[in-house]
Scaffold this active site. Structure first.
Site, short mmCIF file in Angstrom:
data_model
loop_
_atom_site.label_atom_id
_atom_site.label_comp_id
_atom_site.label_asym_id
_atom_site.label_seq_id
_atom_site.Cartn_x
_atom_site.Cartn_y
_atom_site.Cartn_z
N LEU A 62 0.69 -1.11 0.01
CA LEU A 62 0.14 0.04 0.00
C LEU A 62 0.85 1.31 0.02
O LEU A 62 1.93 1.25 0.32
CB LEU A 62 -1.00 -0.08 1.13
CG LEU A 62 -1.94 -1.19 1.31
CD1 LEU A 62 -2.83 -1.16 2.66
CD2 LEU A 62 -2.78 -1.29 -0.13
N HIS A 63 0.50 2.29 -0.66
CA HIS A 63 0.94 3.69 -0.67
C HIS A 63 -0.21 4.72 -0.44
O HIS A 63 -1.51 4.25 -0.11
CB HIS A 63 1.82 3.77 -1.90
CG HIS A 63 0.91 3.44 -3.10
ND1 HIS A 63 -0.37 4.15 -3.64
CD2 HIS A 63 0.80 2.51 -4.00
CE1 HIS A 63 -0.68 3.49 -4.61
NE2 HIS A 63 -0.08 2.53 -5.03
N HIS A 83 -3.72 4.36 -2.53
CA HIS A 83 -4.79 3.54 -1.72
C HIS A 83 -5.25 4.06 -0.52
O HIS A 83 -6.30 4.09 -0.46
CB HIS A 83 -3.96 2.17 -1.31
CG HIS A 83 -3.32 1.11 -2.38
ND1 HIS A 83 -2.00 1.04 -2.17
CD2 HIS A 83 -4.04 0.55 -3.35
CE1 HIS A 83 -1.72 0.30 -3.32
NE2 HIS A 83 -2.84 -0.24 -4.05
N SER A 103 2.29 3.98 -7.21
CA SER A 103 2.00 2.50 -7.70
C SER A 103 2.83 1.55 -6.81
O SER A 103 3.80 1.86 -6.48
CB SER A 103 2.37 2.30 -9.20
OG SER A 103 2.56 1.05 -9.40
P1 AMP Z 1 -3.86 -1.98 -6.78
O1 AMP Z 1 -3.67 -2.51 -5.54
O2 AMP Z 1 -2.73 -1.53 -7.76
O3 AMP Z 1 -4.64 -3.36 -7.46
O4 AMP Z 1 -4.79 -0.92 -6.68
C1 AMP Z 1 -5.86 -1.05 -5.56
C2 AMP Z 1 -6.83 0.31 -6.05
O5 AMP Z 1 -6.04 1.55 -5.94
C3 AMP Z 1 -7.09 0.42 -7.54
O6 AMP Z 1 -8.49 0.70 -7.63
C4 AMP Z 1 -6.10 1.63 -8.17
O7 AMP Z 1 -6.72 2.06 -9.33
C5 AMP Z 1 -6.17 2.29 -6.94
N1 AMP Z 1 -4.84 3.14 -7.12
C6 AMP Z 1 -3.42 2.60 -7.26
N2 AMP Z 1 -2.77 3.48 -7.25
C7 AMP Z 1 -3.25 4.95 -7.30
C8 AMP Z 1 -3.05 6.08 -7.12
N3 AMP Z 1 -1.89 6.51 -7.46
N4 AMP Z 1 -4.09 7.18 -6.78
C9 AMP Z 1 -5.34 6.53 -6.92
N5 AMP Z 1 -5.59 5.41 -6.81
C10 AMP Z 1 -4.80 4.40 -6.91
#
Ligand code: AMP
Length: 285
Positions: A33-34, A37, A187
């Site tokens: 997570l960042h 999230h 990301s």
């Molecule tokens: P992930 O863990 O990459 O599958 O992402 C989980 C959720 O967080 C997804 O809906 C992504 O679009 C969202 N997300 C990931 N990175 C970002 C970001 N930099 N800004 C906004 N939402 C994000």
């Protein structure tokens, strides 16, 4: 914070707190997570009585086994971060909880071509896997609102379409992209960039901004050509730069051809694949 690894235990708990006027907000993630999230979790907390997050690295959405293996995993840190932002319920299932009969998918979704452009072209089967896992998670959690990031714009459009096709009663909420200081979209994969690569990757956002400026008096074709030229730098390998109708995800040849036009791009920096996008015309729907 309540943490569940088992589906039945999560459901028993959610049933015990589910009542007429309590809305559930759901934030599915793949962990590592960042701030991007956490922004989704904060938004869900503002708009709902109960916020549920999940961490599940979904094997069916990875088209390359090596990518799945290399996907960063930081569970202890993730739990801490979610606790600190006040997330109430965390679901961290093992693969067999979500795919009890092995990693088999139930349905083949027909997204009418939405899943064949851009990411779909470079990652065959990816969106079938995404739709499968999100539909399974939604059936387990049964939230009122689902929070997705704009960062994965094509994913947002496809999940919204899936929710419509399956007639699921959930509002899909799109949240803006959270960026690093140099504009790089946050990301989980960014941790795999060296400091020099991370700096270099700021070029993605600068290119998107340049595209927006150029879109005032250039055609989508000209903007695309210029953007690809800008992106071709040592250590950066562009996969695509597309200027699309936000509704159909099909490339436009004129800016007045669609109400909302978005530029979407994917590049490789070293061996890390990065995506980003920016609104060029119109308003988000
Ligand atoms: P992930 O863990 O990459 O599958 O992402 C989980 C959720 O967080 C997804 O809906 C992504 O679009 C969202 N997300 C990931 N990175 C970002 C970001 N930099 N800004 C906004 N939402 C994000």
């Amino acid at each position: 914070m309540y943490l569940f690894k088992r589906t039945d235990e999560l459901q028993t708990y959610l049933d015990s707190v589910r009542s007429g006027n309590r809305s559930f907000g759901f934030v599915p993630t793949m962990g590592a997570l960042h701030e991007g999230h956490l922004a989704l979790v904060r938004r869900a907390k503002m708009e709902n009585q109960v916020t549920i997050s999940s961490i599940f690295v979904n094997p069916t959405q990875f088209d390359e086994a090596a990518d799945l293996e290399k996907y960063p995993r930081t569970p202890a840190k993730d739990v801490e971060m979610l606790y600190r932002v006040g997330n109430e319920v965390l679901f961290m299932p093992e693969v067999k909880e979500i795919y009890p009969e092995g990693e088999k998918m139930d349905a083949t979704f027909d997204f009418g071509g939405l899943d064949h452009t851009m990411e779909g072209r470079f990652r065959p089967g990816h969106f079938q896997g995404v739709a499968e896992v999100v539909s399974r998670l939604l059936r387990i959690v049964r939230p009122h609102r689902l929070y997705l990031g704009q960062k994965d714009f094509q994913q947002y459009v496809i999940v919204r379409e899936m929710v419509r096709q399956l007639k699921l009663e959930v509002e899909v909420v799109r949240c803006p992209i959270v960026r690093e200081k140099n504009g790089l979209a946050m990301s989980s994969r960014n941790v795999r960039l060296t400091p020099a690569e991370r700096e270099r990757a700021g070029l993605l956002y600068r290119t998107l901004q340049e595209a927006r400026a150029l879109s005032v008096d250039h055609s989508p074709g000209e903007v695309k050509t210029r953007a690809l030229q800008t992106l071709r730098q040592p250590g950066i390998e562009p996969e695509y730069f597309e200027i699309v109708d936000a509704r159909t995800l099909q490339p436009v040849s004129r800016f007045d051809q669609a109400e909302t036009v978005v530029a979407c791009t994917a590049v490789r920096v070293g061996d890390v694949r990065l995506i980003d996008n920016l609104l060029l015309r119109g308003e988000w729907t």
